[in-house]
Design a protein around this motif. Structure first.
Motif, PDB file in Angstrom:
ATOM      1  N   VAL A 164     -48.324  44.977-118.470  1.00 18.62           N
ATOM      2  CA  VAL A 164     -48.437  45.119-119.921  1.00 18.62           C
ATOM      3  C   VAL A 164     -47.016  45.178-120.459  1.00 18.62           C
ATOM      4  CG1 VAL A 164     -50.681  46.268-119.914  1.00 18.62           C
ATOM      5  CG2 VAL A 164     -48.606  47.649-119.761  1.00 18.62           C
ATOM      6  N   ALA A 165     -46.843  44.864-121.728  1.00 20.30           N
ATOM      7  CA  ALA A 165     -45.490  44.713-122.265  1.00 20.30           C
ATOM      8  C   ALA A 165     -44.708  46.017-122.285  1.00 20.30           C
ATOM      9  CB  ALA A 165     -45.566  44.117-123.668  1.00 20.30           C
ATOM     10  N   GLY A 166     -45.406  47.146-122.429  1.00 11.10           N
ATOM     11  CA  GLY A 166     -44.737  48.430-122.515  1.00 11.10           C
ATOM     12  C   GLY A 166     -44.426  48.802-123.949  1.00 11.10           C
ATOM     13  N   SER A 167     -44.249  50.094-124.209  1.00  5.24           N
ATOM     14  CA  SER A 167     -44.057  50.582-125.567  1.00  5.24           C
ATOM     15  C   SER A 167     -43.569  52.019-125.527  1.00  5.24           C
ATOM     16  CB  SER A 167     -45.387  50.502-126.331  1.00  5.24           C
ATOM     17  OG  SER A 167     -45.284  51.084-127.614  1.00  5.24           O
ATOM     18  N   GLY A 203     -52.943  52.127-105.866  1.00  9.21           N
ATOM     19  CA  GLY A 203     -52.167  53.283-105.440  1.00  9.21           C
ATOM     20  C   GLY A 203     -51.391  53.948-106.553  1.00  9.21           C
ATOM     21  N   ALA A 204     -51.094  53.215-107.619  1.00  7.51           N
ATOM     22  CA  ALA A 204     -50.395  53.774-108.777  1.00  7.51           C
ATOM     23  C   ALA A 204     -50.943  53.107-110.027  1.00  7.51           C
ATOM     24  CB  ALA A 204     -48.889  53.547-108.676  1.00  7.51           C
ATOM     25  N   TYR A 205     -51.054  53.865-111.088  1.00  7.64           N
ATOM     26  CA  TYR A 205     -51.636  53.370-112.331  1.00  7.64           C
ATOM     27  C   TYR A 205     -51.089  54.235-113.459  1.00  7.64           C
ATOM     28  CZ  TYR A 205     -54.572  57.045-110.404  1.00  7.64           C
ATOM     29  OH  TYR A 205     -54.997  58.208-109.798  1.00  7.64           O
ATOM     30  N   ILE A 206     -51.328  53.826-114.668  1.00  3.97           N
ATOM     31  CA  ILE A 206     -50.955  54.614-115.839  1.00  3.97           C
ATOM     32  C   ILE A 206     -52.165  55.421-116.280  1.00  3.97           C
ATOM     33  CG2 ILE A 206     -50.245  54.514-118.267  1.00  3.97           C
ATOM     34  CD1 ILE A 206     -48.814  51.855-117.568  1.00  3.97           C
ATOM     35  N   PHE A 221     -57.274  54.923-118.145  1.00  2.69           N
ATOM     36  CA  PHE A 221     -56.344  54.440-117.138  1.00  2.69           C
ATOM     37  C   PHE A 221     -56.002  52.972-117.360  1.00  2.69           C
ATOM     38  CE2 PHE A 221     -58.904  57.865-115.492  1.00  2.69           C
ATOM     39  CZ  PHE A 221     -57.967  58.713-114.925  1.00  2.69           C
ATOM     40  N   VAL A 222     -54.802  52.611-116.911  1.00  2.00           N
ATOM     41  CA  VAL A 222     -54.337  51.225-116.987  1.00  2.00           C
ATOM     42  C   VAL A 222     -54.075  50.724-115.586  1.00  2.00           C
ATOM     43  CG1 VAL A 222     -52.602  49.653-117.901  1.00  2.00           C
ATOM     44  CG2 VAL A 222     -53.260  51.683-119.218  1.00  2.00           C
ATOM     45  N   ARG A 223     -54.840  49.712-115.174  1.00  2.00           N
ATOM     46  CA  ARG A 223     -54.611  49.073-113.863  1.00  2.00           C
ATOM     47  C   ARG A 223     -53.313  48.289-113.914  1.00  2.00           C
ATOM     48  NH1 ARG A 223     -57.070  45.140-112.725  1.00  2.00           N
ATOM     49  NH2 ARG A 223     -58.241  44.703-114.636  1.00  2.00           N
ATOM     50  N   LEU A 224     -52.525  48.414-112.870  1.00  2.00           N
ATOM     51  CA  LEU A 224     -51.244  47.712-112.810  1.00  2.00           C
ATOM     52  C   LEU A 224     -51.254  46.576-111.800  1.00  2.00           C
ATOM     53  CD1 LEU A 224     -48.898  50.830-112.957  1.00  2.00           C
ATOM     54  CD2 LEU A 224     -49.546  49.287-114.836  1.00  2.00           C
ATOM     55  N   ILE A 225     -52.276  46.525-110.948  1.00  2.00           N
ATOM     56  CA  ILE A 225     -52.360  45.456-109.937  1.00  2.00           C
ATOM     57  C   ILE A 225     -53.683  44.728-110.058  1.00  2.00           C
ATOM     58  CG2 ILE A 225     -50.801  46.596-108.338  1.00  2.00           C
ATOM     59  CD1 ILE A 225     -53.254  47.528-106.770  1.00  2.00           C
ATOM     60  N   ASP A 281     -47.547  48.505-107.198  1.00  2.00           N
ATOM     61  CA  ASP A 281     -47.917  49.924-107.215  1.00  2.00           C
ATOM     62  C   ASP A 281     -47.062  50.732-106.245  1.00  2.00           C
ATOM     63  OD1 ASP A 281     -49.160  48.704-105.033  1.00  2.00           O
ATOM     64  OD2 ASP A 281     -51.036  49.809-105.253  1.00  2.00           O
ATOM     65  N   ASP A 282     -46.719  50.154-105.101  1.00  2.00           N
ATOM     66  CA  ASP A 282     -45.846  50.850-104.149  1.00  2.00           C
ATOM     67  C   ASP A 282     -44.428  51.003-104.705  1.00  2.00           C
ATOM     68  OD1 ASP A 282     -47.876  51.090-102.252  1.00  2.00           O
ATOM     69  OD2 ASP A 282     -47.401  49.152-101.337  1.00  2.00           O
TER      70      ASP A 282
END
Length: 258
Positions: A160-163, A197-200, A254-258, A97-98
């Motif tokens: 996540v794989a991304g798109s 701290g950062a998410y989608i 929201f999408v958690r990234l951590i 996230d950082d």
């Protein structure tokens, strides 16, 4: 990011098109015209190197203190594309996230935006894997590109794989049990803090349908700061630039990234 790991679309944008001057035509000229416009020397983006392009080029070379030779030589080309190279410099932070926060801010500072029409230009192409045109909305591509850059730098798998599709990003997150609804974070402060701290964020258009995405950053429950592509100061879902905004949590997932 290590240049050896640049995506193919980035390498295409960075590749020197060869010496170009009055009378030249084609994709290389178009890219020169796009970059001249980016740097504040706007001219028609028509793939035809005429007198207007030559004048814009001379003004750019003068500003950059490059030899005024009326030709796009290697030195001039490197000066034109420098913003992409700068955007791809390594971010900071050992946690995902950082690192995403750092990289997203760096891209934002380069002021990526469209040139040559709706969803067109070098920034659009690097964020979409080489695509451009009206149908290529690039907000999800921006998110995926930044996330991938961070993961490459850290040597960690993608969460996540991304798109290039908001709906597909949401489906990937749901499959990985990373999708968090607006209702849960608004009602539960712990769920909000759990995003990190950062998410989608994903702007909900209806049940199972999302129309825009970007990165969100920790804020008070109910509101958050963003860095997002394919938007503008009005917060539209088909704008022309990368922008920083403040958004409400209501109506977003929201999408958690951590």
């Amino acid at each position: 990011m290590n240049p050896n790991k640049y995506p193919p679309a980035v390498n295409d944008e960075l590749a020197y098109p060869g010496a170009l001057s009055v009378g030249s035509k084609g994709v290389g000229v178009k890219r020169v015209q796009e970059w001249l416009s980016y740097h504040g020397f706007a001219t028609a983006i028509d793939s035809d190197f005429g007198s207007a392009t030559a004048a814009a080029l001379s003004a750019f070379q003068q500003k950059k203190k490059i030899s005024l030779n009326s030709t796009v030589d290697d030195v001039t080309w490197k000066a034109l594309i420098e913003p992409i190279v700068n955007a791809l410099e390594d971010g900071t932070g050992a946690q995902l996230d950082d690192r995403i926060t750092s990289i997203a801010k760096n891209h934002l500072s380069m002021e990526p935006r469209e040139f040559g029409g709706d969803n067109r230009g070098p920034w659009v192409r690097i964020y979409t894997g080489g695509h451009e045109g009206t149908e290529w909305k690039w907000c999800a591509g921006f998110v995926t590109f930044i996330m991938r850059q961070a993961c490459i730098e850290l040597g960690t798998p993608m969460p996540v794989a991304g798109s290039l599709s908001c709906d597909t990003l949401a489906a990937q997150a749901k499959d990985k049990q990373r999708l968090v609804t607006s209702e849960s974070v608004v009602a539960n402060g712990a769920a909000w803090q759990g995003l990190g701290g950062a998410y989608i964020f994903l702007v909900r258009n209806g049940a199972g349908d999302w129309r825009h995405t970007g990165f969100g950053f920790r804020g008070p429950t109910g509101a958050f700061g963003t860095i997002e592509g394919n938007t503008n100061d009005n917060g539209t879902d088909n704008g022309f630039e990368v922008c920083a905004r403040t958004r409400a949590a209501a109506g977003k997932d929201f999408v958690r990234l951590i």
